[in-house]
Design a protein around this motif. Structure first.
Motif, PDB file in Angstrom:
ATOM      1  N   VAL A  37       0.616   9.458  18.365  1.00  0.00           N
ATOM      2  CA  VAL A  37      -0.198   8.364  18.398  1.00  0.00           C
ATOM      3  C   VAL A  37      -1.945   8.935  18.012  1.00  0.00           C
ATOM      4  N   ALA A  38      -2.264  10.347  18.323  1.00  0.00           N
ATOM      5  CA  ALA A  38      -3.383  10.239  17.810  1.00  0.00           C
ATOM      6  C   ALA A  38      -3.969  10.505  16.043  1.00  0.00           C
ATOM      7  N   ASP A  39      -2.641  10.879  15.819  1.00  0.00           N
ATOM      8  CA  ASP A  39      -2.647  10.800  14.554  1.00  0.00           C
ATOM      9  C   ASP A  39      -2.983   9.283  13.718  1.00  0.00           C
ATOM     10  N   ILE A  40      -1.633   8.815  14.635  1.00  0.00           N
ATOM     11  CA  ILE A  40      -1.616   7.294  14.542  1.00  0.00           C
ATOM     12  C   ILE A  40      -3.580   6.356  13.416  1.00  0.00           C
ATOM     13  N   MET A  41      -3.779   7.222  15.166  1.00  0.00           N
ATOM     14  CA  MET A  41      -5.314   6.238  15.386  1.00  0.00           C
ATOM     15  C   MET A  41      -6.456   7.561  14.323  1.00  0.00           C
ATOM     16  N   LYS A  51       0.447  -1.255  -0.200  1.00  0.00           N
ATOM     17  CA  LYS A  51      -0.012  -0.035   0.125  1.00  0.00           C
ATOM     18  C   LYS A  51       0.504   1.370  -0.143  1.00  0.00           C
ATOM     19  N   ALA A  52       2.347   1.378   0.509  1.00  0.00           N
ATOM     20  CA  ALA A  52       2.997   2.211   0.550  1.00  0.00           C
ATOM     21  C   ALA A  52       3.925   2.570  -0.405  1.00  0.00           C
ATOM     22  N   TYR A  53       3.890   1.265  -0.863  1.00  0.00           N
ATOM     23  CA  TYR A  53       4.561   1.570  -2.933  1.00  0.00           C
ATOM     24  C   TYR A  53       3.697   2.157  -3.329  1.00  0.00           C
ATOM     25  N   GLU A  54       2.216   1.730  -2.911  1.00  0.00           N
ATOM     26  CA  GLU A  54       1.280   2.172  -4.102  1.00  0.00           C
ATOM     27  C   GLU A  54       1.151   3.203  -4.569  1.00  0.00           C
ATOM     28  N   SER A  55       0.716   3.539  -3.037  1.00  0.00           N
ATOM     29  CA  SER A  55       0.183   5.550  -2.998  1.00  0.00           C
ATOM     30  C   SER A  55       1.242   6.345  -2.061  1.00  0.00           C
ATOM     31  N   LEU A  56       2.695   5.788  -2.258  1.00  0.00           N
ATOM     32  CA  LEU A  56       3.448   7.136  -1.546  1.00  0.00           C
ATOM     33  C   LEU A  56       3.014   8.447  -1.882  1.00  0.00           C
ATOM     34  N   THR A  57       3.007   8.329  -3.314  1.00  0.00           N
ATOM     35  CA  THR A  57       2.730   9.291  -4.058  1.00  0.00           C
ATOM     36  C   THR A  57       1.667  10.273  -3.377  1.00  0.00           C
ATOM     37  N   THR A  58       0.891  10.081  -2.963  1.00  0.00           N
ATOM     38  CA  THR A  58      -0.402  10.349  -2.034  1.00  0.00           C
ATOM     39  C   THR A  58      -0.276  11.315  -1.245  1.00  0.00           C
ATOM     40  N   LEU A  59       1.044  11.025  -0.200  1.00  0.00           N
ATOM     41  CA  LEU A  59       1.826  11.902   0.616  1.00  0.00           C
ATOM     42  C   LEU A  59       1.745  13.109   1.012  1.00  0.00           C
ATOM     43  N   ARG A  60       1.159  13.994   1.432  1.00  0.00           N
ATOM     44  CA  ARG A  60       2.226  15.141   0.856  1.00  0.00           C
ATOM     45  C   ARG A  60       3.225  15.812   2.035  1.00  0.00           C
ATOM     46  N   GLU A  61       3.080  15.646   3.191  1.00  0.00           N
ATOM     47  CA  GLU A  61       3.991  15.861   4.027  1.00  0.00           C
ATOM     48  C   GLU A  61       4.933  15.219   4.000  1.00  0.00           C
ATOM     49  N   ALA A  62       5.977  15.027   3.244  1.00  0.00           N
ATOM     50  CA  ALA A  62       7.260  13.739   4.032  1.00  0.00           C
ATOM     51  C   ALA A  62       7.647  13.286   5.247  1.00  0.00           C
ATOM     52  N   ALA A  63       7.677  14.562   5.654  1.00  0.00           N
ATOM     53  CA  ALA A  63       7.688  14.759   7.504  1.00  0.00           C
ATOM     54  C   ALA A  63       7.023  13.633   8.341  1.00  0.00           C
ATOM     55  N   PHE A  64       5.716  12.772   7.861  1.00  0.00           N
ATOM     56  CA  PHE A  64       4.603  11.980   8.291  1.00  0.00           C
ATOM     57  C   PHE A  64       5.182  11.199   8.168  1.00  0.00           C
ATOM     58  N   PHE A  65       6.006  10.382   7.202  1.00  0.00           N
ATOM     59  CA  PHE A  65       5.809   9.715   6.648  1.00  0.00           C
ATOM     60  C   PHE A  65       5.807   8.161   7.926  1.00  0.00           C
ATOM     61  N   LEU A  80       0.634   1.634  21.310  1.00  0.00           N
ATOM     62  CA  LEU A  80       1.772   2.672  21.094  1.00  0.00           C
ATOM     63  C   LEU A  80       2.449   3.572  21.650  1.00  0.00           C
ATOM     64  N   HIS A  81       1.723   4.522  22.441  1.00  0.00           N
ATOM     65  CA  HIS A  81       2.082   4.984  23.338  1.00  0.00           C
ATOM     66  C   HIS A  81       3.483   4.705  24.318  1.00  0.00           C
ATOM     67  N   TYR A  82       2.416   3.499  25.495  1.00  0.00           N
ATOM     68  CA  TYR A  82       3.835   3.185  26.478  1.00  0.00           C
ATOM     69  C   TYR A  82       4.924   1.977  25.692  1.00  0.00           C
ATOM     70  N   PHE A  83       4.811   1.386  24.871  1.00  0.00           N
ATOM     71  CA  PHE A  83       5.394   0.060  24.456  1.00  0.00           C
ATOM     72  C   PHE A  83       6.365   0.572  23.411  1.00  0.00           C
ATOM     73  N   GLN A  84       6.104   1.616  22.559  1.00  0.00           N
ATOM     74  CA  GLN A  84       6.302   1.947  21.614  1.00  0.00           C
ATOM     75  C   GLN A  84       7.529   3.688  21.715  1.00  0.00           C
ATOM     76  N   ASP A  85       6.568   2.994  22.551  1.00  0.00           N
ATOM     77  CA  ASP A  85       7.155   4.841  23.362  1.00  0.00           C
ATOM     78  C   ASP A  85       7.212   6.013  21.900  1.00  0.00           C
ATOM     79  N   ILE A  86       5.643   6.024  21.420  1.00  0.00           N
ATOM     80  CA  ILE A  86       5.447   7.306  20.080  1.00  0.00           C
ATOM     81  C   ILE A  86       4.564   8.405  21.381  1.00  0.00           C
ATOM     82  N   PRO A  87       5.442   9.378  21.100  1.00  0.00           N
ATOM     83  CA  PRO A  87       4.646  10.610  21.733  1.00  0.00           C
ATOM     84  C   PRO A  87       2.512  10.556  21.441  1.00  0.00           C
ATOM     85  N   LEU A  88       1.978  11.073  22.382  1.00  0.00           N
ATOM     86  CA  LEU A  88       0.888  11.399  22.341  1.00  0.00           C
ATOM     87  C   LEU A  88      -0.150  11.629  21.458  1.00  0.00           C
ATOM     88  N   LYS A  89       0.443  12.315  20.431  1.00  0.00           N
ATOM     89  CA  LYS A  89       0.213  13.618  19.621  1.00  0.00           C
ATOM     90  C   LYS A  89       0.515  12.656  18.800  1.00  0.00           C
TER      91      LYS A  89
END
Lengths: 526, 177
Positions: free
Chosen positions: B138-142, B53-67, B127-136
């Motif tokens: 995590v919110a984006d991911i979810m 899915k990433a391969y076929e739709s990478l071009t739709t990702l506007r902000e590379a920072a959010f990869f 995601l937040h505790y075990f993968q140590d991803i900031p809550l902000k």
């Protein structure tokens, strides 16, 4: 509650996170998973479009590279066991890191498939004798074909010796498949190991038509093993419906992607199974069995009328499929608006929903059956119980639930010098009912409680109300085992494994506030 | 490795850059997938589909920072799809009440309690505790607001604390007064 507890929890969660991050830093993607990903990377590197990569993946699934063989109609076979000397389905996936090797495998598979189709057409024609089998074996490549097919459950005519209890012997270990019960949804397997030193079962995999229908994963955990005494190993495995029926998961999924429940009657009445058993310390040499399994029909039971509780819970129908492996129930329910409102209100107050209804199954011969599984969403609830005993005329389902507030009072059972000298003792367990604790036997391994419940359907609520805890310590245990007292009708035995108790643990009971609903009567459909 | 640069190169059709990005994400995707779906075949399915899915739709990702967030979100969606397809959905209440045969003498493992949470709550904790991803993030991911993530996290912690307390007091996971 509980600021303190939340702080404690926060600390524990962070600890787990830190522990896992240390492990994760060292953790690499396992090589077998990397190999699966590598094939996609290769395709991307070649610039293949996504659709093609996806369709290639779909084509490759199931991961066993033996699709070509399924074109054959299998010959009648009951049970054959073969040592795992040649390639098993699980080890035939392509290895993209060695493309040359991969190509060779592909060519071999193609060649084997050609042989299978050719030889298979002879076999499936029905004109297939022992002489012909011997002749076919002389053909170039055919010996490999026989080696493969014998692993997948086909036998040549001259090999049609069917051992009643197939055994496989490897490295001085004899593993006998003593029995196998199949009902479409599950199998019960009983193994016996004869060896100078026991090797516990590590992994069990089941294949039908070369597709995996069940796997314990890399390690059979304790919960999966029903019995692991000195030489006998019993376990029950659930089978995946789609591969068993020869269709894809998607074909069984509803519009939400949920796999539909399939009644046992719609599942294959008989199948040829390949069962791979891996023992600890012998991971490269699975014991492989080929079994022809059949369902045995037992009577079904049905609730035909609608029953409504005072709170407005409606039971609109229930069907029970009884098999030698398990008892399956499909219950249709509806809930009134006040009941739903109360649930929502509870959620708002507590942050989670209250416990739902639980069901106890008894029969007209006063047997009580343990619930083994409970799934589904309203309006359909799917329940599983132990297999029913005999063919009782009636099954009785009693719905009950714990009252949420107040729930429980814990009370110790008075003892004198550690001995339960004041027994028998009648205990009032609130709305759960009254129960007479007749005796407590103590052996070096376990405590055995003899109890006499007032009503058979209360037994499981009562059994879980007894527990052992050490004074001054918070932790209790409910690791009890409940069974009917073989010597006294209407009485029960609750066993506690002493190895799980802490020093000085004493017997307690809980006063559970349980509400029982009107029992539902299901009649046998003869 | 400059992730944003590689994303831009991959978006321009550089397959090698895309593969480098996948190699960079691989272990992380594996850890998250294995925490959610656990079964090896499901982990493979989720990872393979995420990569495609990433391969076929990478071009739709506007902000590379959010990869990275974008990749994890695809993976979570795949894992959710797999969980939905699974045959057995044991109601939450049933897990909590199935106490008759569960050994709970030892202190209950918080990790096991987390596994008993409803899926959205479980993923939040993982995601937040075990993968140590900031809550902000995590919110984006979810795909929820940060406020919702905070509220959900608060409720989940309260719920876990309560379960933990119930277990410590008697081994049964249900409301206890």
């Amino acid at each position: 509650m509980r600021t303190n507890n939340i702080d404690q929890l926060e600390y524990k969660l962070k600890q787990i996170g830190e522990r896992e991050s240390v492990t994760q830093d060292q953790q690499k993607v396992p090589s077998d998973i990397q190999m699966e990903l590598q094939s996609i990377y290769d395709a991307i590197e070649q610039g293949q479009p996504a659709d093609r990569i996806r369709s290639e993946l779909t084509r490759r699934r199931p991961k066993q590279a033996n699709e070509g063989y399924t074109v054959l109609e299998k010959t009648a076979t009951d049970s054959v066991a073969t040592p795992a000397e040649t390639t098993t389905p699980g080890t035939m996936t392509a290895n993209p890191t060695h493309r040359r090797h991969q190509r060779m495998i592909r060519y071999s598979i193609t060649a084997a498939a050609v042989i299978v189709i050719g030889v298979g057409s002879v076999i499936s024609s029905g004109f297939y004798s022992a002489d012909m089998a011997r002749t076919l074996k002389q053909l170039p490549g055919a010996s490999q074909f026989y080696q493969l097919t014998s692993q997948w459950g086909w036998q040549t005519a001259d090999e049609k010796e069917i051992p009643p209890q197939p055994s496989v012997e490897q490295d001085g270990i004899q593993l006998t498949l003593r029995s196998l019960l199949y009902d479409g949804k599950k199998v019960n397997i009983e193994l016996q190991q004869q060896a100078s030193k026991q090797h516990p079962v590590q992994q069990v995999e089941i294949y039908v038509n070369s597709r995996q229908v069940s796997s314990t994963g890399n390690k059979v955990n304790k919960d999966q093993m029903q019995d692991a005494s000195t030489t006998i190993y019993k376990l029950q495995r659930e089978l995946e419906a789609a591969p068993l029926m020869g269709i894809s998961d998607m074909e069984l999924a509803d519009q939400f992607g949920q796999i539909s429940e399939v009644p046992t009657s719609a599942l294959p009445q008989q199948v040829d199974m390949q069962i791979n058993i891996t023992l600890q310390g012998m991971t490269d040499k699975p014991f492989i069995y080929h079994i022809h399994a059949k369902q045995n029909a037992l009577p079904n039971y049905s609730l035909t009328n609608t029953v409504r509780t005072p709170e407005g819970i409606g039971f609109h129908g229930a069907t029970v499929q009884a098999t030698p492996v398990a008892t399956y129930m499909d219950l249709t329910t509806s809930y009134s608006a006040p009941w739903k409102t109360w649930n929502e209100q509870y959620y708002r107050n507590h942050g989670y929903y209250p416990l739902g209804l639980t069901y106890t199954l008894t029969d007209s011969n006063h047997h009580v059956y343990r619930t083994t599984s409970h799934s589904g969403r309203d309006p359909h609830t799917f329940l599983e119980f132990e297999p029913i005993v005999g063919q009782p005329a009636e099954l009785i389902v009693t719905p009950w639930n714990f009252n949420e507030e107040p729930v429980r009072n814990q009370r110790p059972i008075q003892t004198a010098s550690g001995q339960h000298s004041n027994l028998p003792l009648q205990l009032d367990m609130g709305t759960t009912g009254k129960v007479t604790l007749l005796a407590v036997d103590s052996t070096p391994e376990q405590y055995i409680l003899h109890i006499k419940p007032e009503q058979a359907y209360q037994t499981y609520a009562i059994a879980s109300s007894f527990w052992y805890g050490a004074p001054g310590q918070k932790y209790g245990t409910y690791s009890s085992d409940l069974l009917l007292d073989p010597d006294h009708e209407g009485q029960l035995l609750i066993k506690f494994d002493k190895s799980k108790l802490k020093a000085g643990a004493e017997l307690h009971y809980s006063v559970d506030k349980v509400t029982y609903r009107e029992p539902l009567s299901l009649k046998r459909m003869d | 490795m400059d992730i944003q640069q590689k994303v831009q190169q991959a978006q321009s059709g550089d397959h090698q850059s895309f593969l480098l990005l996948m190699k960079h994400m691989e272990a992380r995707l594996y850890r998250i997938a294995s925490a959610i779906v656990k079964n090896k075949d499901d982990i493979i399915d989720a990872m393979q589909e995420t990569i495609i899915k990433a391969y076929e739709s990478l071009t739709t990702l506007r902000e590379a920072a959010f990869f990275e967030t974008w990749m994890i979100r695809i993976l979570i969606n795949e894992c959710n799809g797999i969980l939905l397809k699974r045959k057995r959905v044991i109601p939450f209440a049933e897990i909590r009440s199935s106490s008759t045969s569960s050994p709970t003498y030892e202190a209950i493992d918080v990790r096991q309690l987390v596994d008993q949470l409803e899926e959205d709550k479980r993923q939040l904790i993982i995601l937040h505790y075990f993968q140590d991803i900031p809550l902000k993030q995590v919110a984006d991911i979810m795909n929820i607001s940060e406020g919702t993530a905070k509220t959900r996290l608060h409720r989940t912690r309260k719920l876990l604390a309560r379960w933990l307390e119930d277990n410590e007091e008697g081994g049964r996971i249900y409301e206890n007064k």
